[in-house]
Design an enzyme around this catalytic site. Structure first.
Site, mmCIF file in Angstrom:
data_model
loop_
_atom_site.group_PDB
_atom_site.id
_atom_site.type_symbol
_atom_site.label_atom_id
_atom_site.label_comp_id
_atom_site.label_asym_id
_atom_site.label_seq_id
_atom_site.Cartn_x
_atom_site.Cartn_y
_atom_site.Cartn_z
ATOM 1 C CE LYS A 67 -1.749 1.473 4.018
ATOM 2 N NZ LYS A 67 -1.414 2.865 4.405
ATOM 3 C CG ASN A 68 2.232 2.659 3.559
ATOM 4 O OD1 ASN A 68 1.075 2.989 3.285
ATOM 5 N ND2 ASN A 68 2.624 2.362 4.776
ATOM 6 N NE ARG A 78 1.521 12.038 7.467
ATOM 7 C CZ ARG A 78 1.964 13.202 7.936
ATOM 8 N NH1 ARG A 78 1.091 14.063 8.388
ATOM 9 N NH2 ARG A 78 3.238 13.482 7.945
ATOM 10 C CB CYS A 88 -3.637 10.325 11.577
ATOM 11 S SG CYS A 88 -2.541 9.769 12.877
ATOM 12 N NE ARG A 120 0.896 10.182 10.519
ATOM 13 C CZ ARG A 120 0.502 9.211 9.681
ATOM 14 N NH1 ARG A 120 -0.722 8.767 9.746
ATOM 15 N NH2 ARG A 120 1.333 8.748 8.767
ATOM 16 N N PRO A 121 2.831 16.151 11.782
ATOM 17 C CG PRO A 121 4.800 16.744 12.840
ATOM 18 C CD PRO A 121 3.633 15.823 12.963
ATOM 19 C CG ASP A 146 8.091 19.760 10.870
ATOM 20 O OD1 ASP A 146 7.419 18.704 10.807
ATOM 21 O OD2 ASP A 146 9.128 19.864 11.535
ATOM 22 C CG LEU A 147 10.760 16.804 9.122
ATOM 23 C CD1 LEU A 147 10.866 15.326 9.465
ATOM 24 C CD2 LEU A 147 12.073 17.520 9.457
ATOM 25 C CG ASP A 188 3.033 1.244 9.671
ATOM 26 O OD1 ASP A 188 3.230 1.480 8.465
ATOM 27 O OD2 ASP A 188 2.806 2.132 10.507
ATOM 28 C CB VAL A 211 8.034 5.811 14.691
ATOM 29 C CG1 VAL A 211 7.615 6.581 13.442
ATOM 30 C CG2 VAL A 211 9.306 5.002 14.421
ATOM 31 N NE ARG A 255 -7.218 4.892 5.434
ATOM 32 C CZ ARG A 255 -6.705 6.032 5.911
ATOM 33 N NH1 ARG A 255 -7.193 6.576 6.995
ATOM 34 N NH2 ARG A 255 -5.696 6.623 5.298
HETATM 35 C C1 EPZ Z 1 4.566 6.603 6.499
HETATM 36 O O1 EPZ Z 1 3.894 7.718 7.052
HETATM 37 C C2 EPZ Z 1 3.526 5.492 6.383
HETATM 38 N N1 EPZ Z 1 2.442 5.939 5.505
HETATM 39 C C3 EPZ Z 1 2.958 5.157 7.755
HETATM 40 O O2 EPZ Z 1 2.100 4.031 7.593
HETATM 41 C C4 EPZ Z 1 4.101 4.757 8.695
HETATM 42 O O3 EPZ Z 1 3.579 4.555 9.986
HETATM 43 C C5 EPZ Z 1 5.166 5.856 8.717
HETATM 44 O O4 EPZ Z 1 5.620 6.152 7.374
HETATM 45 C C6 EPZ Z 1 6.387 5.458 9.542
HETATM 46 O O5 EPZ Z 1 6.982 4.322 8.990
HETATM 47 C C7 EPZ Z 1 2.650 5.943 4.166
HETATM 48 O O6 EPZ Z 1 3.712 5.592 3.681
HETATM 49 C C8 EPZ Z 1 1.493 6.386 3.331
HETATM 50 P P1 EPZ Z 1 6.982 9.677 8.613
HETATM 51 P P2 EPZ Z 1 4.635 9.160 7.087
HETATM 52 O O7 EPZ Z 1 7.020 10.976 7.909
HETATM 53 O O8 EPZ Z 1 5.445 9.325 5.871
HETATM 54 C C9 EPZ Z 1 7.471 12.778 12.129
HETATM 55 C C10 EPZ Z 1 0.125 2.777 7.754
HETATM 56 O O9 EPZ Z 1 -0.345 2.233 8.745
HETATM 57 N N2 EPZ Z 1 7.397 13.813 11.095
HETATM 58 O O10 EPZ Z 1 8.060 8.664 8.350
HETATM 59 O O11 EPZ Z 1 3.603 10.171 7.385
HETATM 60 C C11 EPZ Z 1 6.168 12.039 12.332
HETATM 61 O O12 EPZ Z 1 5.304 12.755 13.213
HETATM 62 C C12 EPZ Z 1 0.689 4.185 7.859
HETATM 63 O O13 EPZ Z 1 0.236 2.237 6.624
HETATM 64 C C13 EPZ Z 1 7.630 15.128 11.432
HETATM 65 O O14 EPZ Z 1 7.882 15.450 12.579
HETATM 66 O O15 EPZ Z 1 5.582 8.967 8.354
HETATM 67 C C14 EPZ Z 1 6.631 10.729 12.913
HETATM 68 O O16 EPZ Z 1 6.856 10.886 14.300
HETATM 69 C C15 EPZ Z 1 0.382 4.813 9.198
HETATM 70 N N3 EPZ Z 1 7.553 16.081 10.469
HETATM 71 C C16 EPZ Z 1 7.965 10.490 12.219
HETATM 72 O O17 EPZ Z 1 8.372 11.763 11.705
HETATM 73 C C17 EPZ Z 1 7.281 15.763 9.158
HETATM 74 O O18 EPZ Z 1 7.254 16.672 8.304
HETATM 75 C C18 EPZ Z 1 7.905 9.522 11.065
HETATM 76 O O19 EPZ Z 1 6.887 9.971 10.192
HETATM 77 C C19 EPZ Z 1 7.051 14.417 8.828
HETATM 78 C C20 EPZ Z 1 7.123 13.446 9.806
#
Ligand code: EPZ
Length: 423
Positions: free
Chosen positions: A25-26, A95, A119, A124-125, A127-128, A307, A329, A399
């Site tokens: 999916k991802n 998202r 979510c 879930r920011p 900012d990055l 996950d 995470v 989903r």
């Molecule tokens: C991806 O989300 C996955 N979704 C998520 O899977 C998964 O839990 C996550 O990666 C972590 O592996 C998809 O790929 C569609 P991140 P993503 O940016 O990209 C923080 C599922 O169940 N962060 O790697 O949104 C964030 O808050 C879903 O299939 C910032 O602070 O995750 C988190 O603590 C749920 N600022 C950490 O980084 C930002 O701009 C990792 O988030 C972005 C992220």
């Protein structure tokens, strides 16, 4: 309104047989917006039939993409993009819609994307994402809940992510491939889904070095061409079925998986007392249903995936003894805890850790899905709980899992999907 179906599960059946794992999916949720970077037709094989995939398809169709999804082949024609906007109504549902920002900026120099809200389990920011795109030269304003971005021509840069982020790495990579000059992304995510995205971009004509490592070097090109690709298997669906077999007991073979994507997870299943053998694209698990308590701490890839945190916790509720599940995470991803407690689980949450006092019995009850992986943990617990467990709001699970009840029933589980008035 998504269907308000519920699952009715009668616990106690052992599992046996084999299950074919669907496409990731991802990965699909990144590959689909990546097709915006070129004009023409792309074919993405092994695309799972999921609600999140149809949500992304609907978003791309509002932008002018023509999409067909015969079987598990997704065909996208991006020859005629008419809109550069991802409206709130779409982004609030998923998202990952935010992933259109990078390719729109990269190819069209403009985008108006709704700011994703939180979510199910918390903020879930992004900012990055925005910091990296600004480093590439994008001008970004936040207007009435929308990210409004402009970039006549992105310029390569040397950027380090403060935190490893799958989404921010994906979005920035999709912008950088058409930027002028060289971009170096440091502390880039190395999840298999990002590696798959990078390989797809290279097939489209992008120039990317360091794929699979934390440092990606991208030489911008003037344009890309459409390409076809075959998606990787879904490592989280695979882990979820391993957890189902582990808790229910039995012998199950997973087909069309990549064991290398699950090395840390497989080690934890062995620690918990399961026997696990692997072949190139298969995983065999055998469990006698008696699990050892094993603590896990989630981490970025190749660590134990966040996950899989909820699914592992469900298993530990019946592993006699004490185990600790810590999520580094997402520090608040514990909505499944009160629902597992309704089944008799003894769990205490302290900050981003949960202490589980495993016992040998759970008792069936009606429980509520709150998010995708929490729903999976409730189904896993229901497979072993005495009596009947009803899991409400299974649209959450639809989903991210393709016909999970059919796959589980084929393995011997007693699980039915029924219409529900409860919600
Ligand atoms: C991806 O989300 C996955 N979704 C998520 O899977 C998964 O839990 C996550 O990666 C972590 O592996 C998809 O790929 C569609 P991140 P993503 O940016 O990209 C923080 C599922 O169940 N962060 O790697 O949104 C964030 O808050 C879903 O299939 C910032 O602070 O995750 C988190 O603590 C749920 N600022 C950490 O980084 C930002 O701009 C990792 O988030 C972005 C992220």
């Amino acid at each position: 309104m998504p269907s308000l179906d519920k699952f009715i599960i009668r616990g106690g059946n052992r599992l046996s047989g084999s299950v074919t794992i669907s496409g990731a999916k991802n990965a699909s949720l990144a590959l689909m917006p990546a097709t915006l970077l070129a004009g023409g037709s792309c074919r993405l094989e092994n695309t799972p039939r999921l609600r999140d995939i149809s949500t992304m398809s609907t978003l791309l169709e509002t932008m002018g993409v023509v999409i067909r999804h015969p079987g598990t082949t997704l065909e996208l024609d991006t020859a005629n993009i008419t809109s550069f906007e991802a409206p709130y109504q779409m982004v609030k549902k998923m998202r990952a819609s935010f992933y259109v920002l990078g390719p729109l900026l990269g190819r069209y120099g403009q985008a108006r994307v709704s700011y994703p809200g939180g979510c199910a389990w918390g903020p879930r920011p992004v900012d990055l994402h925005l910091k990296a795109l600004e480093a590439l030269g994008a001008e970004i304003e936040i207007e009435a809940g929308y990210v409004v971005a402009r970039a006549p021509r992105l310029e390569g840069c040397d950027f380090t992510f403060d935190v490893s982020s799958v989404g921010a790495t994906g979005n920035t990579l999709m912008a950088a491939v058409l930027a002028k000059g060289t971009t170096v992304l440091r502390n880039a995510a190395v999840e298999p889904e990002i590696t798959q995205l990078a390989h797809f971009l290279v097939r489209m004509g992008a120039r990317i070095e360091g794929i699979g490592t934390h440092v990606l070097t991208i030489e911008g090109v003037d344009d890309l061409h459409p390409a076809d690709d075959t998606n990787i298997p879904d490592r989280i669906e695979a882990g979820t079925f391993l957890a189902a077999a582990a808790i229910a007991g039995g012998s199950v073979t997973l087909e069309r998986v990549d064991p290398d994507h699950l090395s840390t997870v497989l080690a934890r299943f062995r620690d918990a007392g399961c026997s696990v053998d692997t072949e190139t694209d298969r995983i065999h698990i055998h469990s006698d249903g008696c699990l050892q308590p094993v603590s896990v701490t989630t981490d970025i890839y190749p660590g134990f995936p966040t996950d899989m945190q909820a699914q592992w916790m469900a298993m530990m509720t019946v592993a006699p003894g004490r185990s600790i599940v810590t999520d580094t995470v997402y520090h608040d991803r514990f909505n499944h805890v009160p629902e597992l407690q309704r089944l008799g689980a003894r769990i205490e949450v302290n900050g981003n850790s949960a202490v589980i006092h495993g016992s040998d019995r759970l008792t069936g009850a009606t429980v509520m899905s709150t998010d995708l992986r929490a729903s999976a943990s409730l189904i896993i617990a229901g497979l072993i709980a005495d009596g009947t467990t009803e899991v409400l709001r299974v649209y959450h699970i639809d989903r991210g899992y393709e016909a999970i009840e059919l796959k589980l029933r084929n393995l011997g589980a007693d699980i039915q999907r029924v219409d529900s008035e409860d919600y």
